[in-house]
Design an enzyme around this catalytic site. Sequence first.
Site, PDB file in Angstrom:
ATOM      1  N   GLY A  12       0.829  -1.206   0.000  1.00 29.26           N
ATOM      2  CA  GLY A  12       0.000   0.000   0.000  1.00 29.26           C
ATOM      3  C   GLY A  12       0.861   1.253   0.000  1.00 29.26           C
ATOM      4  N   GLY A 115       5.054  -7.741   4.742  1.00 30.97           N
ATOM      5  CA  GLY A 115       4.663  -8.710   3.704  1.00 30.97           C
ATOM      6  C   GLY A 115       5.521  -8.552   2.460  1.00 30.97           C
ATOM      7  CB  ILE A 138      -0.205   4.285   7.371  1.00 24.03           C
ATOM      8  CG1 ILE A 138      -1.221   3.199   7.026  1.00 24.03           C
ATOM      9  CG2 ILE A 138       0.070   5.170   6.178  1.00 24.03           C
ATOM     10  CD1 ILE A 138      -2.634   3.741   6.816  1.00 24.03           C
ATOM     11  CG  ASP A 139      -0.827  -0.778   8.644  1.00 24.47           C
ATOM     12  OD1 ASP A 139      -1.635   0.157   8.531  1.00 24.47           O
ATOM     13  OD2 ASP A 139      -0.803  -1.756   7.869  1.00 24.47           O
ATOM     14  NE  ARG A 174     -25.520  14.399  15.821  1.00 25.20           N
ATOM     15  CZ  ARG A 174     -25.703  14.886  14.602  1.00 25.20           C
ATOM     16  NH1 ARG A 174     -24.669  15.315  13.903  1.00 25.20           N
ATOM     17  NH2 ARG A 174     -26.901  14.933  14.081  1.00 25.20           N
ATOM     18  CG  MET A 181      -7.020   2.445   7.103  1.00 23.83           C
ATOM     19  SD  MET A 181      -6.134   2.736   5.548  1.00 23.83           S
ATOM     20  CE  MET A 181      -7.419   2.337   4.371  1.00 23.83           C
ATOM     21  NE  ARG A 183      -2.272  -4.750   6.189  1.00 24.91           N
ATOM     22  CZ  ARG A 183      -2.798  -5.008   4.994  1.00 24.91           C
ATOM     23  NH1 ARG A 183      -3.539  -6.063   4.828  1.00 24.91           N
ATOM     24  NH2 ARG A 183      -2.563  -4.245   3.969  1.00 24.91           N
ATOM     25  NE  ARG A 275     -25.701  11.690  12.499  1.00 24.80           N
ATOM     26  CZ  ARG A 275     -26.838  11.476  13.165  1.00 24.80           C
ATOM     27  NH1 ARG A 275     -26.934  10.452  14.000  1.00 24.80           N
ATOM     28  NH2 ARG A 275     -27.871  12.289  13.007  1.00 24.80           N
ATOM     29  CG  HIS A 281      -7.644   4.182   0.901  1.00 28.34           C
ATOM     30  ND1 HIS A 281      -8.825   3.531   1.151  1.00 28.34           N
ATOM     31  CD2 HIS A 281      -6.734   3.225   0.606  1.00 28.34           C
ATOM     32  CE1 HIS A 281      -8.641   2.226   1.001  1.00 28.34           C
ATOM     33  NE2 HIS A 281      -7.383   2.012   0.671  1.00 28.34           N
TER      34      HIS A 281
HETATM   35  O1  F6P Z   1      -1.325  -1.658   5.272  1.00 29.77           O
HETATM   36  C1  F6P Z   1      -1.768  -0.386   4.976  1.00 29.77           C
HETATM   37  C2  F6P Z   1      -3.271  -0.333   4.888  1.00 29.77           C
HETATM   38  O2  F6P Z   1      -3.649   1.006   4.617  1.00 29.77           O
HETATM   39  C3  F6P Z   1      -3.998  -0.883   6.106  1.00 29.77           C
HETATM   40  O3  F6P Z   1      -4.003   0.012   7.182  1.00 29.77           O
HETATM   41  C4  F6P Z   1      -5.364  -1.163   5.504  1.00 29.77           C
HETATM   42  O4  F6P Z   1      -6.042  -2.194   6.204  1.00 29.77           O
HETATM   43  C5  F6P Z   1      -5.023  -1.626   4.106  1.00 29.77           C
HETATM   44  O5  F6P Z   1      -3.736  -1.124   3.804  1.00 29.77           O
HETATM   45  C6  F6P Z   1      -5.987  -1.164   3.046  1.00 29.77           C
HETATM   46  O6  F6P Z   1      -5.612  -1.733   1.833  1.00 29.77           O
HETATM   47  P1  F6P Z   1      -6.245  -1.350   0.437  1.00 29.77           P
HETATM   48  O7  F6P Z   1      -5.500  -0.157  -0.076  1.00 29.77           O
HETATM   49  O8  F6P Z   1      -6.045  -2.555  -0.399  1.00 29.77           O
HETATM   50  O9  F6P Z   1      -7.690  -1.028   0.664  1.00 29.77           O
END
Ligand code: F6P
Length: 357
Positions: A12, A115, A138-139, A174, A181, A183, A275, A281
């Site tokens: 990503g 990965g 970003i994770d 609220r 994100m 992961r 809400r 992204h």
């Molecule tokens: O690993 C980076 C990441 O942005 C994760 O935080 C998220 O789960 C995943 O990629 C989203 O992937 P994609 O761009 O395939 O939707």
Amino acid sequence: MGKRIGILTSGGDCAGLNPVIRAVVLRAAEYGWEVMGIRQATQGLMADPPQAVLLDPKAVGSLLTAGGTVLGTTNKGNPFAFPMPDGTLRDRSEDISRGYHQLGLDAIIGIGGDGSLAILRKLAQQGGWNLVGIPKTIDNDVGVTERSIGFDTAVNIATEALDRLQFTAASHSRVIVLEVMGRDAGHIAISAGIAGGADIILIPEIPFSVEKVCDKLKERQAQGKNYSLIIVAEAARTETGTAITTTDSLGQCRLGGIGQYLTEEICQRHVAETRVTVLGHVQRGGIPSPLDRLIASAFGVAAVDLVAEARFDHMVTWQNRKVVSVPIADAIAHYQAVDPESTLVRTARGLGIYLGD
Ligand code: F6P
């Protein structure tokens, strides 16, 4: 003798990839070396002829502030079981190594998460090529390194979202749930949650109870607090549940939906009007933060220096305010989730932020 280095971005995208490409090209120029930018990660090497472009040191200046990656990337298609147009899976690893040798590369600098680095390492070992790794995601879950490129920008964006949501939450009395994100790791949620003043932070490493979250919200109401902000990591789960995922039209499993689930649970219990905002992204895009530019620059320079020292199969890392190198094998062997005893978790608890347990 002059070298030719390949560079690719894999997995990503995130903010900071272009600054690292710039740093590699500028450092290589100091050695008098060429850098070939490989398009679309390993897919550029797989293509015949290989898809790559010579990167001109005089033309990379604008990359410092540019989001995304000019080289393109992909987080799909394991080269060892690559999906072919006829629906079959094929091992394309030999095609990739052919591309490496066809381009006349002395080494590849691979920028990726755990990965991608694992796949690149296997390809390099099998194909007899030289690899240096740079961690990005970003994770922030790559082992051994305290920082990966892209994390800081994502935290800035999530923090700014909380800053903005606070006003609308207060105006309408609220609860607002912000899903971020990350992961399987809660690094973005815990960091942005503290920095952005969240009242409740929910991360995958600490399963939560909906009942207890609702009790906490009622407690805040009883204290006269008319709104609450919850930040929830996409893989957070209840004590009895599993992470919520959806399967897209291509059959790929994606995390997401926990924010909506929690919002419905709170509404059903008539705790407060609630809400949800799913940041998605947005966390990966935009201008890299100054810290990501610094990390990218330091990593890019150090990676080229590793090539100069012929220290292959190593990855640059950020440790104790220094850039040092470690074997890629060590980095991918240690997945880095949030430690429930870490300083940030203790800080959150110390501030009275509820973590759902
Ligand atoms: O690993 C980076 C990441 O942005 C994760 O935080 C998220 O789960 C995943 O990629 C989203 O992937 P994609 O761009 O395939 O939707």
